[in-house]
Structures are given as C-alpha cells and as structure tokens.
Design an enzyme around this catalytic site. Sequence first.
Site, PDB file in Angstrom:
ATOM      1  N   CYS A  79      45.985  20.061  49.753  1.00 18.94           N
ATOM      2  CA  CYS A  79      45.008  20.894  50.489  1.00 18.94           C
ATOM      3  C   CYS A  79      45.210  22.220  50.470  1.00 18.94           C
ATOM      4  CB  CYS A  79      44.402  20.260  51.722  1.00 18.94           C
ATOM      5  SG  CYS A  79      43.264  21.157  52.372  1.00 18.94           S
ATOM      6  N   CYS A  97      43.608  16.717  58.936  1.00 18.90           N
ATOM      7  CA  CYS A  97      42.442  16.781  59.622  1.00 18.90           C
ATOM      8  C   CYS A  97      41.351  15.741  59.277  1.00 18.90           C
ATOM      9  CB  CYS A  97      41.604  18.327  59.157  1.00 18.90           C
ATOM     10  SG  CYS A  97      41.407  18.403  57.214  1.00 18.90           S
TER      11      CYS A  97
END
Length: 418
Positions: free
Chosen positions: A170, A266
């Site tokens: 990411c 997350c």
Amino acid sequence: MIEVAGDATRGDDWACVRLVVDGDRIVDADADGLQDSLAGLTLLEAAAVPGERLVVDALANAIGPIFRGEADPDRTAVAMSGGVDSAVALLRAGSSAIGVTLRLWIDPEAPASERACCSPEAVIAARETCHRLGIPHVTLDAREAFRRAIVQPFVDGYARGETPNPCTRCNGSFRFGQLLAFARRAGASRLATGHYARIVEHRGRLLLARASDPEKDQSYMLARLDPRHLERIWFPLGEQSKAETRAEAERAGLAVAHRAESQEACFLGGGDYRDFLERHGLGSRQGRIVDEHGGTVGSHRGFWRFTPGQRRGLGVSTGSAAYAIRSEPGTNTVVVGPREALARRTVTASGRLFTTVTRGDVKLRYRSPAVPADVEAVEDGFRVRLDEPAYGVASGQTAVLYEDDVVVGAGKIIDCAA
C-alpha cells in the site's frame, strides 16, 4: 458547466449538497449549514469552508471526484491520516498547503473500525485539523480501488501459502500513486506525508533512507516506492523523534496531539487477520500438522492460520519446542519442527535494485533486524546470501536492502533456502 451532488449520512441524519461548477469555480450552490456561501468560490476555496459536520461531509463527497486547482509552485499537498504526524507535516507545509485524505475500504464486520487510519472518524479528524488552520481539505473515495489492489491480493496471498505484507504494498505503490495523482490535479508542486523517513542523494540519485529516530523509522514500509517519484515527495518529520512531533502539535494547540496510533493493517479495523480471512474466502478446513518426517503430531483448521516461525497456538506436543516451518496449501498441511529447521541463508526477491550493489544489509520483516549479505542481481529482482542465518523468513513478505541507511533495493520474497 456541470452539476454535481454529494450526500452524507450518520445514523438517522442525512445531508445533501448540490453544486453548479464552471471550470474550477462554483457558480451556484445549495448547501445549507456551512459558515460561508459557496457561490463564486473556487473548488480550492470551498474545500476550506467549515460548517455542520454532516454538511461538510456531503460537500467533500461532491467536490472530491472533480477537484482541481491551478498550478502553484508554493502549494504542497499534505496526506492527512487524522493523526498527529500528518498534522505536524501540515504545519510545516505552511498556509499554501492543501490537505488530502484517502478513504479506504475497511472490513464492515471489523470490531473497531474507528481505529483505522482511513476510517470516517479519521477523515473527520483530518478535515477538522485543516479547517482549524484555515487550510482546504479534500477527501478521495478510494475504497473500491483499495479493495482490489490491496485487500484481495492479501487474501489471495494467504491462499497460496504466503505471508503477505499489505502495508508495504500500500505505502510503496497504491497510496502514493493516488496521492501524487491528486497533487497534480490540485496544482501542488510536491506531496508531503507524516512518515518517518528521509530522502537523500546516494550514488548520484535520490533514494529513500532511514529516519533519524530508529524507533520510528518507516523506510521499510516505504521501500517499494519508485525513486523516480522522490523529487516530488517531502518527509518533514524524518529528522525528528515522535516526542518532538507530539510537542510541536501541543504547542500549536492541535486536538490530535495525543491521538492513538493504528498498529495493524488498516482494513482489519482492529480485528485478527485469521478471522478476517475466514470471513473473506478462506474457510475452515481440517488438516494435518506433521513433523519434518511426515508423522502426524496434531491437526488444524486451515493452513493459512500459520506463518513460518510461529510458536504459539500450534496445539501440538512434540516433546520439545516446535515452530511452524512451512505450509503446504495443496494438501492443507502444516509442517513443524525445531528452530534450527527455520534457518535460511539464501533469499530471492522479486523486485528492484535501485543502484548497483554487491553487499548490503537486508531486512526480511518489519520487526526483524537487518542482516549483512552478499547481493546478486537476478532476472526481475535480486538474491541475497546472508552472513548469518535468518529465522522465520516467509514468502510474501518484503525484503528491503540497505547500504548504510539508504534503501538500495526492495522486493517480495519468493523463495528461500538453507
């Protein structure tokens, strides 16, 4: 001239904003609940208008997809996570800054989604930090793109018997791709983030380097970032400690000065990754746990629940300390053995060397120390031969190669051998 609308809900409450936009200027607006009228404002100016939280949410949803701004060499786009680090990066960027927050996909069944750095609560915290300083803020809805680019490969990796690191994928690719594209749309000359890392000149080019504070260094997580982008990126916190960052936020009176940090991927929203995987395609299936000779020593409910080096939760009795050595997806088998069986000296990664090196220190997991190694370039990546064996090396994790403090290579581990 176009007409756009955005809405937002929270519980039983709902708000809607309608805009008529000509180029980058709003010529008409239906937006009750804001502190200022939007008619006549540019999109940049509108992004700084505060008001009732739900209405501001709706405004953000309306302007995010169409936002653009004229080029300004003094403008810095600041990636805002809702935490203290990005807030201080915003302070450093000055009054010409523009804040931007990516709203990313979070497991809807997560136990504590509000803890995530990309949750609706984090978006609100980021926006309110910007507005308190009179700085515009834009929210980009990247949920579906994130789910496809990061979450699904995470699930697929475990299905193949890997131990993926979604955060390096990411941060090193998806997140900066989205943010740099926004910076161009916003007319910003550079992008700032609250990461603890540095950018240095090394061997004639700009490369990523470790932060000054080794306790907060995030260069491993950023290592797959293409060096060609570094000339447009700024890490204003790279030379300081977390304590200095919090103190700076306190002096500025920022509400996020003591906001807790998110510690896991997350999209898990505070949940266990095994529970997440089971909900998203990798169902429980009884299998064998075997020793190195193939003898059955226990059973499990899915090979993907185990990662090389794991000791706790094996549920076996072998008469001595046992570790997960590897998983075999084809037979749904987990192999366990003594710690010595985990030793690996040769690791191959699919990725890039950013400069020519024959020696370096390679970090094979975020929490593991770097190990000195010989380095060899191979097709589509590099191979390292470690001076000392590493334990718990897992395919799917990220190998990051350092020369002194500088990142000189990074890639996904695809093979390892004793």
